[in-house]
Design a protein around this motif. Sequence first.
Motif, PDB file in Angstrom:
ATOM      1  N   LYS B  82       0.929  -1.230   0.090  1.00 47.69           N
ATOM      2  CA  LYS B  82       0.201  -0.085  -0.159  1.00 47.69           C
ATOM      3  C   LYS B  82       0.644   1.025   0.012  1.00 47.69           C
ATOM      4  CE  LYS B  82      -2.985   2.567   2.895  1.00 47.69           C
ATOM      5  NZ  LYS B  82      -3.220   3.030   4.235  1.00 47.69           N
ATOM      6  N   GLU B  96      -6.743  -1.477  -3.912  1.00 43.53           N
ATOM      7  CA  GLU B  96      -6.966  -2.988  -3.579  1.00 43.53           C
ATOM      8  C   GLU B  96      -6.312  -3.422  -2.211  1.00 43.53           C
ATOM      9  OE1 GLU B  96      -8.891  -4.106  -6.056  1.00 43.53           O
ATOM     10  OE2 GLU B  96      -9.122  -5.670  -4.461  1.00 43.53           O
ATOM     11  N   CYS B  97      -5.214  -2.666  -2.069  1.00 42.45           N
ATOM     12  CA  CYS B  97      -4.578  -2.957  -0.792  1.00 42.45           C
ATOM     13  C   CYS B  97      -5.465  -2.653   0.514  1.00 42.45           C
ATOM     14  CB  CYS B  97      -3.106  -2.326  -0.728  1.00 42.45           C
ATOM     15  SG  CYS B  97      -2.035  -2.880  -1.751  1.00 42.45           S
ATOM     16  N   SER B  99      -8.624  -2.684   0.585  1.00 41.13           N
ATOM     17  CA  SER B  99      -9.635  -3.794   0.841  1.00 41.13           C
ATOM     18  C   SER B  99      -8.870  -4.911   1.715  1.00 41.13           C
ATOM     19  CB  SER B  99     -10.353  -4.126  -0.506  1.00 41.13           C
ATOM     20  OG  SER B  99     -10.721  -3.052  -1.299  1.00 41.13           O
ATOM     21  N   PHE B 100      -7.780  -5.170   0.914  1.00 39.84           N
ATOM     22  CA  PHE B 100      -7.211  -6.407   1.289  1.00 39.84           C
ATOM     23  C   PHE B 100      -6.821  -6.395   2.791  1.00 39.84           C
ATOM     24  CE2 PHE B 100      -4.647  -9.967   1.575  1.00 39.84           C
ATOM     25  CZ  PHE B 100      -3.945 -10.379   0.583  1.00 39.84           C
ATOM     26  N   PHE B 103      -9.742  -7.552   5.137  1.00 37.62           N
ATOM     27  CA  PHE B 103      -9.924  -8.975   5.359  1.00 37.62           C
ATOM     28  C   PHE B 103      -8.934  -9.462   6.546  1.00 37.62           C
ATOM     29  CE2 PHE B 103     -13.470 -10.183   2.669  1.00 37.62           C
ATOM     30  CZ  PHE B 103     -13.448  -9.157   1.713  1.00 37.62           C
ATOM     31  N   GLY B 111     -11.452 -14.507   2.069  1.00 42.54           N
ATOM     32  CA  GLY B 111     -11.278 -12.966   1.549  1.00 42.54           C
ATOM     33  C   GLY B 111      -9.920 -12.697   1.138  1.00 42.54           C
ATOM     34  N   CYS B 112      -8.920 -13.025   1.923  1.00 42.28           N
ATOM     35  CA  CYS B 112      -7.629 -12.521   1.811  1.00 42.28           C
ATOM     36  C   CYS B 112      -6.962 -13.192   0.240  1.00 42.28           C
ATOM     37  CB  CYS B 112      -6.775 -12.970   2.695  1.00 42.28           C
ATOM     38  SG  CYS B 112      -6.806 -11.940   4.153  1.00 42.28           S
ATOM     39  N   GLN B 114      -9.118 -14.258  -2.152  1.00 41.92           N
ATOM     40  CA  GLN B 114      -9.721 -13.292  -3.414  1.00 41.92           C
ATOM     41  C   GLN B 114      -9.133 -12.032  -3.696  1.00 41.92           C
ATOM     42  OE1 GLN B 114     -13.851 -12.966  -2.977  1.00 41.92           O
ATOM     43  NE2 GLN B 114     -14.101 -15.214  -2.595  1.00 41.92           N
ATOM     44  N   CYS B 115      -8.718 -11.505  -2.492  1.00 41.63           N
ATOM     45  CA  CYS B 115      -8.102  -9.909  -2.640  1.00 41.63           C
ATOM     46  C   CYS B 115      -6.813 -10.222  -3.294  1.00 41.63           C
ATOM     47  CB  CYS B 115      -7.882  -9.354  -1.303  1.00 41.63           C
ATOM     48  SG  CYS B 115      -9.321  -8.307  -0.974  1.00 41.63           S
ATOM     49  N   GLN B 118      -7.193 -10.522  -6.828  1.00 43.21           N
ATOM     50  CA  GLN B 118      -7.595  -8.999  -7.585  1.00 43.21           C
ATOM     51  C   GLN B 118      -6.484  -8.041  -7.358  1.00 43.21           C
ATOM     52  OE1 GLN B 118     -11.676  -9.616  -5.433  1.00 43.21           O
ATOM     53  NE2 GLN B 118     -11.491  -7.508  -5.934  1.00 43.21           N
ATOM     54  N   LEU B 119      -5.484  -8.266  -6.335  1.00 39.24           N
ATOM     55  CA  LEU B 119      -4.239  -7.248  -6.397  1.00 39.24           C
ATOM     56  C   LEU B 119      -3.477  -7.585  -7.402  1.00 39.24           C
ATOM     57  CD1 LEU B 119      -2.738  -5.165  -4.621  1.00 39.24           C
ATOM     58  CD2 LEU B 119      -2.001  -6.922  -3.054  1.00 39.24           C
TER      59      LEU B 119
END
Lengths: 208, 151
Positions: B82, B96-97, B99-100, B103, B111-112, B114-115, B118-119
């Motif tokens: 981040k 994205e960080c 949101s991560f 989680f 959740g992590c 998935q993140c 996405q990251l």
Amino acid sequence: MVTSRMSSAMRMKKEKNAACGENGNEPVQCDEMHVLAVDDCLIERKVIEKLLKTNFFKVTTVDSAERALEVLGFHEEQSTCAASNAFKVNMIITDYCMPGMTGYDLLKKVQETKCLKEIPVVIISSENVPQRITSCLAGGAKDFIIKPLKLADVTKLKGHIKPPKDVVSTSANASSSGPVSSKRKISSGRARGKMSERRPRVGGLTSV
Amino acid sequence: MDVIQLQRRFIDYTSSLYREGFLDEQFTQLQQLQDESNPEFVVEVVSLFFEDAEKLLADLSKTLAQQPVDFKKVDAHVHQFKGSSSSIGAQRVKNECVSFRAFCEQRNREGCLQCLEQLKQEYYLAKNKLESLFQLEHQILEAGGTIPMTE
């Protein structure tokens, strides 16, 4: 519309030059300003270093609070500073969140050390946590800035710097009979001179 | 393609990167810092970011593969990511960080994971975009032109 966005950095360089006098006639103060920047992230160190160099002559970056204390010449056992390898700094800028010793810990250490406590400390953080800000300011930090640092923040920092003669030198015990020896190498990153020729104003072009 | 066309393309492309949220004003800040004493500053810092990012993504995969997951370690990696993405103005990666980290706080492994995917996506997108941007700059310079600044 194409504009020349270099003007703000260029303006600051010009202001610095104006404050310092013409090239070759600078008063000691501007050239002697030395900032110690502490951040565990390499990329952030690079950016902070460049940002600071637009306003300060000399910048030293370190990757931890522990290393910062080392370069400041601090000795844990004696709670004092060695004269021999002490850097003379006019300000410390430190990241708050670092593994091991935090920026806050560094602030407290500096505050409680006789030979360091005159050095203004500014804390920077990516997180806007009111409690954190309050405790840092209450702990003696001169300022608390949310990352990422901007050029405007750096200009503001100048106000927190003490001129060299008011700083308790970490080499105060060294014998000196005259002005401080200026054996500093000229920083290769000294931000003076023309703006990059890569980015002049280009007339006649429009952006969408 | 002649210089004028390349310059137009550069301006359009840069504008789109800001408009689509790939870059924010911090990137502009970096460009403003670049000067004669360090004419490759932006490319250098962004290259460092790429190196750091690849390592962090690998570390994140590794840490999330362990059982039990050390969420503190995951959070530390994401925090660093981040910070560095924010420093160079890679806005979507930074977001994205954020949101991560949420989680991580919830200790939500799925959740992590998935993140993380996405990251990776956002990072590789940003990387491609930036590399294209630098390539355009290079083409302009090779053609004897200068790089325009855009809003």
